[in-house]
Design a protein around this motif. Structure first.
Motif, PDB file in Angstrom:
ATOM      1  N   MET A  48       0.729  -1.331  -0.043  1.00 49.29           N
ATOM      2  CA  MET A  48      -0.054   0.081  -0.026  1.00 49.29           C
ATOM      3  C   MET A  48       0.864   1.293   0.052  1.00 49.29           C
ATOM      4  SD  MET A  48      -3.253   1.045   2.784  1.00 49.29           S
ATOM      5  CE  MET A  48      -2.108   1.055   4.095  1.00 49.29           C
ATOM      6  N   ALA A  49       0.615   2.084  -0.788  1.00 52.16           N
ATOM      7  CA  ALA A  49       1.208   3.532  -0.892  1.00 52.16           C
ATOM      8  C   ALA A  49       0.252   4.561  -0.100  1.00 52.16           C
ATOM      9  CB  ALA A  49       1.318   4.080  -2.351  1.00 52.16           C
ATOM     10  N   ILE A  50       0.993   5.250   0.668  1.00 55.78           N
ATOM     11  CA  ILE A  50       0.245   6.497   1.499  1.00 55.78           C
ATOM     12  C   ILE A  50       1.220   7.464   1.455  1.00 55.78           C
ATOM     13  CG2 ILE A  50      -0.632   4.726   2.864  1.00 55.78           C
ATOM     14  CD1 ILE A  50       1.132   5.826   5.183  1.00 55.78           C
ATOM     15  N   ALA A  51       0.647   8.939   1.532  1.00 56.28           N
ATOM     16  CA  ALA A  51       0.994   9.918   1.701  1.00 56.28           C
ATOM     17  C   ALA A  51       0.221  11.075   2.082  1.00 56.28           C
ATOM     18  CB  ALA A  51       1.882  10.359   0.148  1.00 56.28           C
ATOM     19  N   LYS A  52       0.392  12.182   1.396  1.00 62.28           N
ATOM     20  CA  LYS A  52      -0.657  13.385   1.772  1.00 62.28           C
ATOM     21  C   LYS A  52      -0.983  13.760   3.070  1.00 62.28           C
ATOM     22  CE  LYS A  52      -2.997  13.730  -3.009  1.00 62.28           C
ATOM     23  NZ  LYS A  52      -2.551  15.003  -3.250  1.00 62.28           N
ATOM     24  N   GLY A  53      -2.138  13.128   3.568  1.00 60.14           N
ATOM     25  CA  GLY A  53      -2.441  13.512   4.895  1.00 60.14           C
ATOM     26  C   GLY A  53      -1.776  13.239   6.178  1.00 60.14           C
ATOM     27  N   VAL A  54      -0.735  11.925   5.809  1.00 58.92           N
ATOM     28  CA  VAL A  54       0.082  11.513   6.923  1.00 58.92           C
ATOM     29  C   VAL A  54       1.107  12.469   7.499  1.00 58.92           C
ATOM     30  CG1 VAL A  54       2.040  10.276   5.593  1.00 58.92           C
ATOM     31  CG2 VAL A  54       1.351   9.347   7.693  1.00 58.92           C
ATOM     32  N   GLY A  55       1.449  13.540   6.497  1.00 60.15           N
ATOM     33  CA  GLY A  55       2.406  14.619   6.986  1.00 60.15           C
ATOM     34  C   GLY A  55       1.646  16.011   7.529  1.00 60.15           C
ATOM     35  N   GLY A  56       0.323  15.794   7.294  1.00 58.63           N
ATOM     36  CA  GLY A  56      -0.484  17.265   7.725  1.00 58.63           C
ATOM     37  C   GLY A  56       0.013  18.314   7.024  1.00 58.63           C
ATOM     38  N   GLY A  57       0.936  18.185   5.966  1.00 52.55           N
ATOM     39  CA  GLY A  57       1.247  19.453   5.258  1.00 52.55           C
ATOM     40  C   GLY A  57       2.802  19.314   5.129  1.00 52.55           C
ATOM     41  N   PHE A  58       3.548  18.338   5.750  1.00 51.48           N
ATOM     42  CA  PHE A  58       4.819  18.260   5.667  1.00 51.48           C
ATOM     43  C   PHE A  58       5.163  17.291   4.629  1.00 51.48           C
ATOM     44  CE2 PHE A  58       9.255  17.626   6.315  1.00 51.48           C
ATOM     45  CZ  PHE A  58       9.824  18.560   7.024  1.00 51.48           C
ATOM     46  N   PRO A  59       6.216  17.295   3.703  1.00 52.23           N
ATOM     47  CA  PRO A  59       6.115  16.149   2.633  1.00 52.23           C
ATOM     48  C   PRO A  59       6.634  14.870   3.223  1.00 52.23           C
ATOM     49  CG  PRO A  59       7.549  18.229   1.978  1.00 52.23           C
ATOM     50  CD  PRO A  59       7.015  18.236   3.408  1.00 52.23           C
ATOM     51  N   LEU A  60       5.765  13.909   3.049  1.00 56.16           N
ATOM     52  CA  LEU A  60       6.160  12.470   3.801  1.00 56.16           C
ATOM     53  C   LEU A  60       5.068  11.486   2.988  1.00 56.16           C
ATOM     54  CD1 LEU A  60       7.403  11.047   5.945  1.00 56.16           C
ATOM     55  CD2 LEU A  60       5.289  11.813   7.465  1.00 56.16           C
ATOM     56  N   GLY A  61       5.572  10.534   3.057  1.00 54.16           N
ATOM     57  CA  GLY A  61       4.736   9.417   2.410  1.00 54.16           C
ATOM     58  C   GLY A  61       5.230   8.045   2.618  1.00 54.16           C
ATOM     59  N   ALA A  62       4.842   7.020   2.428  1.00 56.02           N
ATOM     60  CA  ALA A  62       5.199   5.634   2.866  1.00 56.02           C
ATOM     61  C   ALA A  62       4.734   4.464   1.952  1.00 56.02           C
ATOM     62  CB  ALA A  62       5.038   5.518   4.252  1.00 56.02           C
ATOM     63  N   CYS A  63       5.523   3.662   1.594  1.00 57.41           N
ATOM     64  CA  CYS A  63       5.173   2.243   1.130  1.00 57.41           C
ATOM     65  C   CYS A  63       5.062   1.240   1.984  1.00 57.41           C
ATOM     66  CB  CYS A  63       5.831   1.939  -0.012  1.00 57.41           C
ATOM     67  SG  CYS A  63       5.553   0.360  -0.716  1.00 57.41           S
ATOM     68  N   LEU A  64       3.789   0.517   2.154  1.00 59.73           N
ATOM     69  CA  LEU A  64       3.848  -0.547   3.359  1.00 59.73           C
ATOM     70  C   LEU A  64       3.462  -1.962   2.763  1.00 59.73           C
ATOM     71  CD1 LEU A  64       3.000   2.332   4.614  1.00 59.73           C
ATOM     72  CD2 LEU A  64       1.437   0.937   5.989  1.00 59.73           C
ATOM     73  N   ALA A  65       4.231  -2.840   3.303  1.00 59.76           N
ATOM     74  CA  ALA A  65       4.003  -4.195   2.870  1.00 59.76           C
ATOM     75  C   ALA A  65       3.946  -5.261   3.984  1.00 59.76           C
ATOM     76  CB  ALA A  65       5.028  -4.393   1.910  1.00 59.76           C
ATOM     77  N   THR A  66       3.306  -6.295   3.666  1.00 58.92           N
ATOM     78  CA  THR A  66       3.712  -7.459   4.350  1.00 58.92           C
ATOM     79  C   THR A  66       5.185  -7.891   4.432  1.00 58.92           C
ATOM     80  OG1 THR A  66       3.375  -9.199   2.711  1.00 58.92           O
ATOM     81  CG2 THR A  66       1.432  -8.352   3.869  1.00 58.92           C
ATOM     82  N   ALA A  67       5.424  -8.815   5.527  1.00 59.08           N
ATOM     83  CA  ALA A  67       6.866  -9.270   5.736  1.00 59.08           C
ATOM     84  C   ALA A  67       7.210 -10.055   4.360  1.00 59.08           C
ATOM     85  CB  ALA A  67       7.066  -9.789   6.860  1.00 59.08           C
ATOM     86  N   GLU A  68       6.337 -10.864   3.924  1.00 61.78           N
ATOM     87  CA  GLU A  68       6.864 -12.002   2.936  1.00 61.78           C
ATOM     88  C   GLU A  68       7.227 -10.944   1.478  1.00 61.78           C
ATOM     89  OE1 GLU A  68       4.910 -15.582   0.060  1.00 61.78           O
ATOM     90  OE2 GLU A  68       3.634 -14.296   1.535  1.00 61.78           O
ATOM     91  N   VAL A  69       6.249  -9.926   1.435  1.00 60.84           N
ATOM     92  CA  VAL A  69       6.524  -9.022   0.357  1.00 60.84           C
ATOM     93  C   VAL A  69       7.565  -7.897   0.323  1.00 60.84           C
ATOM     94  CG1 VAL A  69       5.411  -7.559  -1.403  1.00 60.84           C
ATOM     95  CG2 VAL A  69       4.202  -9.463  -0.516  1.00 60.84           C
ATOM     96  N   GLY A  70       7.428  -7.392   1.412  1.00 61.04           N
ATOM     97  CA  GLY A  70       8.447  -6.212   1.445  1.00 61.04           C
ATOM     98  C   GLY A  70      10.005  -6.733   2.096  1.00 61.04           C
ATOM     99  N   ASP A  71      10.188  -8.077   2.410  1.00 64.13           N
ATOM    100  CA  ASP A  71      11.523  -8.475   2.532  1.00 64.13           C
ATOM    101  C   ASP A  71      12.104  -8.956   1.111  1.00 64.13           C
ATOM    102  OD1 ASP A  71      11.414  -8.050   5.362  1.00 64.13           O
ATOM    103  OD2 ASP A  71      11.073 -10.366   5.802  1.00 64.13           O
ATOM    104  N   ALA A  72      11.223  -8.519   0.053  1.00 64.99           N
ATOM    105  CA  ALA A  72      12.060  -9.079  -1.211  1.00 64.99           C
ATOM    106  C   ALA A  72      12.790  -7.720  -1.592  1.00 64.99           C
ATOM    107  CB  ALA A  72      10.912  -9.302  -2.157  1.00 64.99           C
ATOM    108  N   MET A  73      12.509  -6.664  -1.058  1.00 67.09           N
ATOM    109  CA  MET A  73      13.455  -5.516  -1.244  1.00 67.09           C
ATOM    110  C   MET A  73      14.763  -5.470  -0.206  1.00 67.09           C
ATOM    111  SD  MET A  73      11.931  -3.625  -3.764  1.00 67.09           S
ATOM    112  CE  MET A  73      12.298  -2.117  -3.585  1.00 67.09           C
ATOM    113  N   GLY A  74      15.642  -6.059  -0.753  1.00 68.83           N
ATOM    114  CA  GLY A  74      16.865  -5.917   0.107  1.00 68.83           C
ATOM    115  C   GLY A  74      17.903  -4.964   0.128  1.00 68.83           C
ATOM    116  N   PRO A  75      18.949  -4.928   0.704  1.00 75.13           N
ATOM    117  CA  PRO A  75      19.971  -3.892   0.541  1.00 75.13           C
ATOM    118  C   PRO A  75      20.302  -3.413  -0.881  1.00 75.13           C
ATOM    119  CG  PRO A  75      20.854  -5.486   2.407  1.00 75.13           C
ATOM    120  CD  PRO A  75      19.448  -6.168   1.677  1.00 75.13           C
TER     121      PRO A  75
END
Length: 401
Positions: free
Chosen positions: A240-267
Protein backbone atom coordinates in the motif's frame (compact mmCIF):
# COMPACT_ATOMS: atom_id res chain seq x y z
CA UNK A 1 -0.32 38.28 -12.56
CA UNK A 2 3.37 39.14 -12.20
CA UNK A 3 5.90 37.21 -14.29
CA UNK A 4 7.39 34.30 -12.35
CA UNK A 5 10.68 32.43 -12.75
CA UNK A 6 8.86 29.17 -11.98
CA UNK A 7 8.02 26.53 -14.56
CA UNK A 8 4.61 27.27 -16.06
CA UNK A 9 3.27 23.83 -15.12
CA UNK A 10 0.43 25.13 -12.95
CA UNK A 11 -2.57 27.28 -13.85
CA UNK A 12 -2.28 29.12 -10.56
CA UNK A 13 -4.98 31.38 -9.12
CA UNK A 14 -3.69 34.89 -8.50
CA UNK A 15 -3.99 34.39 -4.75
CA UNK A 16 -1.67 33.38 -1.94
CA UNK A 17 -2.24 32.82 1.76
CA UNK A 18 -0.55 34.56 4.66
CA UNK A 19 -1.76 32.45 7.59
CA UNK A 20 -4.41 30.01 8.65
CA UNK A 21 -6.08 28.29 11.56
CA UNK A 22 -8.11 25.11 11.47
CA UNK A 23 -10.21 25.08 8.29
CA UNK A 24 -9.62 28.79 7.59
CA UNK A 25 -7.06 30.64 5.47
CA UNK A 26 -6.23 34.34 5.38
CA UNK A 27 -5.59 35.46 1.81
CA UNK A 28 -3.12 37.98 0.45
CA UNK A 29 -6.18 39.88 -0.79
CA UNK A 30 -7.26 40.54 2.80
CA UNK A 31 -10.18 38.10 2.61
CA UNK A 32 -10.83 34.99 4.71
CA UNK A 33 -11.37 31.66 2.97
CA UNK A 34 -12.87 28.41 4.17
CA UNK A 35 -10.48 25.69 3.04
CA UNK A 36 -12.34 22.64 1.73
CA UNK A 37 -9.40 21.62 -0.44
CA UNK A 38 -6.82 21.01 2.30
CA UNK A 39 -4.01 21.47 -0.18
CA UNK A 40 -5.43 18.50 -2.14
CA UNK A 41 -6.17 16.36 0.94
CA UNK A 42 -2.83 17.14 2.61
CA UNK A 43 -3.50 19.41 5.60
CA UNK A 44 -5.38 16.67 7.42
CA UNK A 45 -5.34 18.49 10.76
CA UNK A 46 -6.00 21.90 9.29
CA UNK A 47 -3.71 24.90 9.52
CA UNK A 48 -1.46 25.72 12.49
CA UNK A 49 -2.60 22.71 14.51
CA UNK A 50 -1.04 23.25 17.97
CA UNK A 51 0.41 19.74 18.31
CA UNK A 52 2.02 19.86 14.85
CA UNK A 53 3.40 23.36 15.45
CA UNK A 54 4.84 22.31 18.81
CA UNK A 55 6.40 19.17 17.33
CA UNK A 56 7.95 20.92 14.34
CA UNK A 57 9.25 23.78 16.49
CA UNK A 58 10.75 21.35 18.96
CA UNK A 59 12.50 19.34 16.22
CA UNK A 60 13.91 22.50 14.61
CA UNK A 61 16.61 22.68 17.28
CA UNK A 62 17.52 19.00 16.98
CA UNK A 63 18.78 16.83 14.12
CA UNK A 64 16.83 17.47 10.91
CA UNK A 65 18.59 15.05 8.62
CA UNK A 66 21.25 12.37 8.86
CA UNK A 67 20.42 10.20 5.79
CA UNK A 68 19.40 6.57 5.80
CA UNK A 69 23.02 5.51 6.29
CA UNK A 70 22.20 5.69 10.01
CA UNK A 71 19.31 4.64 12.21
CA UNK A 72 16.63 7.29 12.65
CA UNK A 73 14.58 6.81 15.81
CA UNK A 74 11.64 8.93 14.66
CA UNK A 75 11.46 6.95 11.41
CA UNK A 76 11.55 3.62 13.24
CA UNK A 77 8.78 4.75 15.59
CA UNK A 78 6.73 6.01 12.65
CA UNK A 79 7.05 2.66 10.86
CA UNK A 80 6.25 0.65 13.98
CA UNK A 81 3.07 2.66 14.58
CA UNK A 82 1.93 2.26 10.98
CA UNK A 83 2.47 -1.48 11.19
CA UNK A 84 0.63 -1.71 14.51
CA UNK A 85 -2.37 0.07 13.02
CA UNK A 86 -2.49 -1.80 9.68
CA UNK A 87 -1.88 -5.08 7.84
CA UNK A 88 1.78 -4.20 7.29
CA UNK A 89 5.03 -5.58 8.70
CA UNK A 90 7.46 -3.48 6.66
CA UNK A 91 7.60 0.23 5.73
CA UNK A 92 9.70 2.25 3.30
CA UNK A 93 9.41 5.99 4.04
CA UNK A 94 9.25 8.48 1.17
CA UNK A 95 8.83 12.22 0.59
CA UNK A 96 5.67 12.05 -1.50
CA UNK A 97 2.80 10.03 -2.87
CA UNK A 98 4.32 9.46 -6.28
CA UNK A 99 7.48 8.11 -4.62
CA UNK A 100 5.31 5.83 -2.50
CA UNK A 101 3.53 4.43 -5.57
CA UNK A 102 6.87 4.06 -7.34
CA UNK A 103 8.16 2.05 -4.39
CA UNK A 104 4.98 -0.04 -4.43
CA UNK A 105 5.44 -0.89 -8.13
CA UNK A 106 9.08 -1.84 -7.58
CA UNK A 107 8.18 -3.91 -4.51
CA UNK A 108 5.53 -5.89 -6.39
CA UNK A 109 7.86 -6.66 -9.28
CA UNK A 110 10.82 -7.46 -7.05
CA UNK A 111 8.74 -9.90 -4.97
CA UNK A 112 8.08 -12.10 -7.99
CA UNK A 113 11.69 -11.79 -9.17
CA UNK A 114 12.91 -12.92 -5.74
CA UNK A 115 10.52 -15.85 -5.86
CA UNK A 116 11.78 -17.18 -9.19
CA UNK A 117 9.24 -15.56 -11.52
CA UNK A 118 11.01 -12.57 -13.14
CA UNK A 119 8.46 -12.71 -15.98
CA UNK A 120 5.77 -11.51 -13.54
CA UNK A 121 6.28 -7.78 -13.87
CA UNK A 122 3.04 -6.54 -15.45
CA UNK A 123 0.62 -4.41 -13.44
CA UNK A 124 -3.13 -4.29 -14.03
CA UNK A 125 -4.45 -0.78 -13.37
CA UNK A 126 -7.75 1.05 -13.88
CA UNK A 127 -8.89 3.68 -16.33
CA UNK A 128 -9.39 7.01 -14.59
CA UNK A 129 -6.70 6.27 -12.02
CA UNK A 130 -4.03 8.72 -10.93
CA UNK A 131 -0.91 7.36 -9.24
CA UNK A 132 1.52 10.27 -9.53
CA UNK A 133 3.83 12.09 -11.95
CA UNK A 134 6.95 9.92 -12.27
CA UNK A 135 7.22 7.94 -15.49
CA UNK A 136 6.17 4.68 -13.82
CA UNK A 137 3.30 6.32 -11.98
CA UNK A 138 2.12 8.04 -15.16
CA UNK A 139 2.22 4.73 -17.02
CA UNK A 140 0.22 3.13 -14.22
CA UNK A 141 -2.41 5.86 -14.46
CA UNK A 142 -2.47 5.65 -18.23
CA UNK A 143 -4.18 9.01 -18.78
CA UNK A 144 -3.23 10.33 -22.22
CA UNK A 145 -3.08 14.03 -21.28
CA UNK A 146 -0.49 13.35 -18.57
CA UNK A 147 1.63 11.13 -20.83
CA UNK A 148 1.64 13.41 -23.88
CA UNK A 149 5.04 14.70 -24.91
CA UNK A 150 7.17 12.44 -22.73
CA UNK A 151 7.92 9.69 -25.20
CA UNK A 152 6.70 6.10 -25.00
CA UNK A 153 4.96 5.15 -21.77
CA UNK A 154 6.88 2.77 -19.55
CA UNK A 155 5.99 -0.75 -20.64
CA UNK A 156 4.29 -3.26 -18.38
CA UNK A 157 0.89 -1.79 -17.49
CA UNK A 158 -2.48 -3.16 -18.59
CA UNK A 159 -5.50 -0.87 -18.16
CA UNK A 160 -9.03 -2.08 -17.55
CA UNK A 161 -12.36 -0.23 -17.29
CA UNK A 162 -13.50 1.08 -13.92
CA UNK A 163 -15.40 -1.55 -11.92
CA UNK A 164 -15.58 -4.28 -14.61
CA UNK A 165 -14.57 -7.39 -12.67
CA UNK A 166 -14.78 -9.80 -15.60
CA UNK A 167 -12.35 -7.70 -17.63
CA UNK A 168 -9.97 -7.57 -14.67
CA UNK A 169 -10.20 -11.34 -14.37
CA UNK A 170 -9.38 -11.77 -18.06
CA UNK A 171 -6.47 -9.31 -17.84
CA UNK A 172 -4.57 -11.32 -15.23
CA UNK A 173 -2.17 -13.73 -16.91
CA UNK A 174 1.06 -15.62 -16.21
CA UNK A 175 3.10 -12.41 -16.43
CA UNK A 176 0.94 -10.36 -14.05
CA UNK A 177 2.67 -9.22 -10.86
CA UNK A 178 -0.07 -7.13 -9.27
CA UNK A 179 -3.34 -5.28 -9.53
CA UNK A 180 -3.04 -1.62 -8.50
CA UNK A 181 -6.12 0.31 -7.41
CA UNK A 182 -7.33 3.37 -5.51
CA UNK A 183 -10.31 2.34 -3.33
CA UNK A 184 -11.80 5.71 -4.25
CA UNK A 185 -10.44 7.39 -7.36
CA UNK A 186 -9.60 10.95 -6.34
CA UNK A 187 -8.22 12.78 -9.37
CA UNK A 188 -10.52 10.59 -11.48
CA UNK A 189 -13.59 12.24 -9.97
CA UNK A 190 -14.31 10.79 -6.48
CA UNK A 191 -15.35 7.40 -7.85
CA UNK A 192 -15.55 4.75 -5.11
CA UNK A 193 -15.18 1.10 -5.99
CA UNK A 194 -17.94 -1.01 -4.45
CA UNK A 195 -16.93 -2.97 -1.36
CA UNK A 196 -18.02 -6.19 -3.05
CA UNK A 197 -15.75 -5.41 -6.01
CA UNK A 198 -12.78 -4.93 -3.68
CA UNK A 199 -13.55 -8.18 -1.85
CA UNK A 200 -13.80 -10.07 -5.14
CA UNK A 201 -10.56 -8.49 -6.29
CA UNK A 202 -8.79 -9.62 -3.11
CA UNK A 203 -10.00 -13.18 -3.69
CA UNK A 204 -8.96 -13.10 -7.34
CA UNK A 205 -5.46 -12.00 -6.37
CA UNK A 206 -5.25 -14.80 -3.82
CA UNK A 207 -6.41 -17.36 -6.36
CA UNK A 208 -3.87 -16.28 -9.00
CA UNK A 209 -0.85 -15.50 -6.81
CA UNK A 210 -1.15 -11.86 -7.83
CA UNK A 211 -0.35 -9.07 -5.38
CA UNK A 212 -2.99 -6.50 -4.48
CA UNK A 213 -1.45 -3.01 -4.38
CA UNK A 214 -3.59 -0.22 -2.94
CA UNK A 215 -2.95 3.45 -3.63
CA UNK A 216 -4.32 5.18 -0.53
CA UNK A 217 -2.33 8.35 -1.01
CA UNK A 218 -5.50 10.46 -1.01
CA UNK A 219 -7.94 8.13 0.76
CA UNK A 220 -5.72 7.25 3.70
CA UNK A 221 -5.13 8.61 7.20
CA UNK A 222 -8.80 8.98 8.07
CA UNK A 223 -10.04 10.77 4.96
CA UNK A 224 -13.04 8.42 4.48
CA UNK A 225 -13.82 7.92 8.17
CA UNK A 226 -11.61 4.86 8.65
CA UNK A 227 -7.84 4.97 8.96
CA UNK A 228 -7.70 3.54 5.41
CA UNK A 229 -10.52 3.25 2.91
CA UNK A 230 -10.02 -0.47 2.24
CA UNK A 231 -11.15 -1.17 5.80
CA UNK A 232 -14.75 -0.50 4.74
CA UNK A 233 -14.54 -3.58 2.51
CA UNK A 234 -12.97 -5.73 5.21
CA UNK A 235 -9.90 -6.57 3.14
CA UNK A 236 -6.15 -6.05 3.39
CA UNK A 237 -3.64 -5.45 0.58
CA UNK A 238 -0.18 -6.91 0.11
CA UNK A 239 1.35 -3.51 -0.60
CA UNK A 240 0.00 0.00 0.00
CA UNK A 241 1.16 3.52 -0.89
CA UNK A 242 0.27 6.39 1.45
CA UNK A 243 1.18 10.08 1.69
CA UNK A 244 -0.69 13.43 1.69
CA UNK A 245 -2.54 13.53 5.03
CA UNK A 246 0.08 11.52 6.93
CA UNK A 247 2.40 14.54 7.00
CA UNK A 248 -0.29 17.11 7.73
CA UNK A 249 1.38 19.48 5.25
CA UNK A 250 4.97 18.31 5.65
CA UNK A 251 6.27 16.26 2.67
CA UNK A 252 5.94 12.63 3.78
CA UNK A 253 4.77 9.32 2.36
CA UNK A 254 5.37 5.62 2.76
CA UNK A 255 5.09 2.25 1.08
CA UNK A 256 3.73 -0.45 3.39
CA UNK A 257 3.97 -4.21 2.79
CA UNK A 258 3.64 -7.58 4.44
CA UNK A 259 6.87 -9.17 5.64
CA UNK A 260 6.80 -11.78 2.85
CA UNK A 261 6.54 -9.12 0.16
CA UNK A 262 8.53 -6.32 1.74
CA UNK A 263 11.53 -8.52 2.51
CA UNK A 264 12.10 -9.00 -1.22
CA UNK A 265 13.45 -5.45 -1.18
CA UNK A 266 16.90 -6.18 0.16
CA UNK A 267 19.91 -3.86 0.59
CA UNK A 268 20.52 -1.67 -2.46
CA UNK A 269 17.21 -2.37 -4.21
CA UNK A 270 15.74 1.04 -3.41
CA UNK A 271 16.65 4.22 -1.58
CA UNK A 272 15.92 7.87 -0.85
CA UNK A 273 18.21 10.65 0.34
CA UNK A 274 15.57 12.68 2.13
CA UNK A 275 12.95 9.99 2.68
CA UNK A 276 12.11 9.40 6.32
CA UNK A 277 14.39 12.01 7.85
CA UNK A 278 13.90 12.88 11.51
CA UNK A 279 12.09 16.15 10.87
CA UNK A 280 9.48 14.64 8.54
CA UNK A 281 8.87 11.57 10.67
CA UNK A 282 8.49 13.64 13.85
CA UNK A 283 5.65 15.48 12.15
CA UNK A 284 4.22 12.19 10.86
CA UNK A 285 4.21 10.83 14.39
CA UNK A 286 2.43 13.96 15.60
CA UNK A 287 -0.28 13.42 12.96
CA UNK A 288 -0.66 9.83 14.12
CA UNK A 289 -0.92 11.02 17.74
CA UNK A 290 -4.08 12.89 16.78
CA UNK A 291 -5.62 10.59 14.18
CA UNK A 292 -5.14 7.41 16.24
CA UNK A 293 -6.56 8.95 19.41
CA UNK A 294 -9.77 7.25 20.63
CA UNK A 295 -12.90 8.66 18.99
CA UNK A 296 -11.14 10.80 16.38
CA UNK A 297 -12.05 8.67 13.35
CA UNK A 298 -15.61 8.19 14.64
CA UNK A 299 -16.00 11.95 14.61
CA UNK A 300 -14.60 12.16 11.07
CA UNK A 301 -17.16 9.59 9.91
CA UNK A 302 -19.97 11.54 11.59
CA UNK A 303 -18.89 14.83 10.01
CA UNK A 304 -18.65 13.07 6.66
CA UNK A 305 -22.27 11.95 6.88
CA UNK A 306 -23.37 15.47 7.77
CA UNK A 307 -21.38 16.95 4.87
CA UNK A 308 -22.78 14.47 2.35
CA UNK A 309 -26.37 15.08 3.47
CA UNK A 310 -25.97 18.82 3.22
CA UNK A 311 -24.31 18.56 -0.18
CA UNK A 312 -27.23 16.44 -1.39
CA UNK A 313 -29.55 19.28 -0.38
CA UNK A 314 -27.43 21.73 -2.40
CA UNK A 315 -27.67 19.43 -5.42
CA UNK A 316 -31.46 19.30 -5.04
CA UNK A 317 -31.64 23.09 -4.73
CA UNK A 318 -29.49 23.74 -7.82
CA UNK A 319 -30.27 21.11 -10.48
CA UNK A 320 -29.01 23.41 -13.25
CA UNK A 321 -25.54 23.35 -11.68
CA UNK A 322 -25.16 19.97 -9.99
CA UNK A 323 -26.07 16.45 -10.97
CA UNK A 324 -25.14 14.36 -7.92
CA UNK A 325 -22.90 13.98 -4.87
CA UNK A 326 -20.62 11.02 -4.29
CA UNK A 327 -17.81 9.96 -2.01
CA UNK A 328 -16.98 8.67 1.44
CA UNK A 329 -16.37 10.53 4.70
CA UNK A 330 -14.65 13.86 4.19
CA UNK A 331 -13.81 12.99 0.58
CA UNK A 332 -16.85 14.20 -1.32
CA UNK A 333 -17.39 15.12 -4.95
CA UNK A 334 -20.04 17.12 -6.77
CA UNK A 335 -20.76 15.95 -10.30
CA UNK A 336 -21.50 19.15 -12.22
CA UNK A 337 -23.79 20.01 -15.14
CA UNK A 338 -21.74 23.13 -15.89
CA UNK A 339 -17.95 23.06 -16.35
CA UNK A 340 -16.41 22.16 -13.00
CA UNK A 341 -13.71 24.90 -13.25
CA UNK A 342 -16.56 27.43 -13.29
CA UNK A 343 -17.84 25.98 -10.02
CA UNK A 344 -14.36 26.04 -8.44
CA UNK A 345 -13.99 29.72 -9.44
CA UNK A 346 -17.48 30.71 -8.25
CA UNK A 347 -16.89 28.94 -4.94
CA UNK A 348 -13.59 30.75 -4.49
CA UNK A 349 -15.30 34.06 -5.24
CA UNK A 350 -17.72 33.15 -2.43
CA UNK A 351 -14.79 32.45 -0.11
CA UNK A 352 -14.74 28.65 -0.36
CA UNK A 353 -11.69 26.71 -1.58
CA UNK A 354 -12.50 23.52 -3.53
CA UNK A 355 -10.50 21.31 -5.91
CA UNK A 356 -11.33 20.22 -9.45
CA UNK A 357 -11.17 16.60 -10.59
CA UNK A 358 -11.87 14.42 -13.61
CA UNK A 359 -15.35 13.47 -14.83
CA UNK A 360 -16.45 17.13 -14.40
CA UNK A 361 -16.36 16.82 -10.60
CA UNK A 362 -15.52 19.31 -7.86
CA UNK A 363 -13.84 17.81 -4.81
CA UNK A 364 -14.58 18.90 -1.24
CA UNK A 365 -11.78 17.74 1.04
CA UNK A 366 -12.01 19.64 4.33
CA UNK A 367 -9.49 19.02 7.10
CA UNK A 368 -10.39 16.12 9.37
CA UNK A 369 -10.79 18.58 12.24
CA UNK A 370 -13.59 20.46 10.42
CA UNK A 371 -16.41 21.56 12.72
CA UNK A 372 -20.17 21.45 12.22
CA UNK A 373 -20.10 25.26 12.06
CA UNK A 374 -17.45 25.11 9.33
CA UNK A 375 -19.62 22.73 7.30
CA UNK A 376 -22.66 24.98 7.69
CA UNK A 377 -20.64 27.96 6.49
CA UNK A 378 -19.22 26.00 3.56
CA UNK A 379 -22.70 24.94 2.46
CA UNK A 380 -23.90 28.54 2.67
CA UNK A 381 -20.99 29.73 0.52
CA UNK A 382 -21.48 26.89 -1.97
CA UNK A 383 -25.16 27.77 -2.22
CA UNK A 384 -24.26 31.40 -2.96
CA UNK A 385 -21.77 30.26 -5.59
CA UNK A 386 -24.38 28.07 -7.27
CA UNK A 387 -26.91 30.90 -7.24
CA UNK A 388 -24.39 33.20 -8.92
CA UNK A 389 -23.68 30.55 -11.56
CA UNK A 390 -27.39 30.10 -12.21
CA UNK A 391 -27.71 33.82 -12.83
CA UNK A 392 -24.83 33.69 -15.29
CA UNK A 393 -26.35 30.68 -17.06
CA UNK A 394 -29.66 32.53 -17.42
CA UNK A 395 -27.87 35.57 -18.83
CA UNK A 396 -26.15 33.35 -21.41
CA UNK A 397 -29.49 31.86 -22.34
CA UNK A 398 -31.01 35.29 -22.86
CA UNK A 399 -32.85 35.42 -19.55
CA UNK A 400 -35.18 32.48 -20.17
CA UNK A 401 -36.15 30.27 -17.24
Amino acid sequence: MATSALYKTYARADLSFESGEGAWLNGSDGLRYLDFGSGVAVTSLGHAHPHLVETLTGMAGKVWHSSNLFRISEQERFAERLCAATFADRVFVTNSGTEATEAAIKTARRYHFANGAPNRYRIVAFEGAFHGRTMAALAAGGTAKYLEGFGPALEGFDHVPFGDFEVVKAAIGPDTAAVMIEPVQGEGGIRPFANEFLRNLRQLCDDTGTLLVLDEVQTGIGRTGRLFAHEWAGITPDVMAIAKGVGGGFPLGACLATAEVGDAMGPGTHGSTYGGNALACAVGNAVLDVVLAPGFLDRVAEQGIILKQKLAAVVDAHPRIFESVRGEGLMQGLKCRVPSPDVVLAAREAGLITIGAGDNVVRLLPPLVVTAADIEEAIDRLDRAATALEARELTKAGGTA
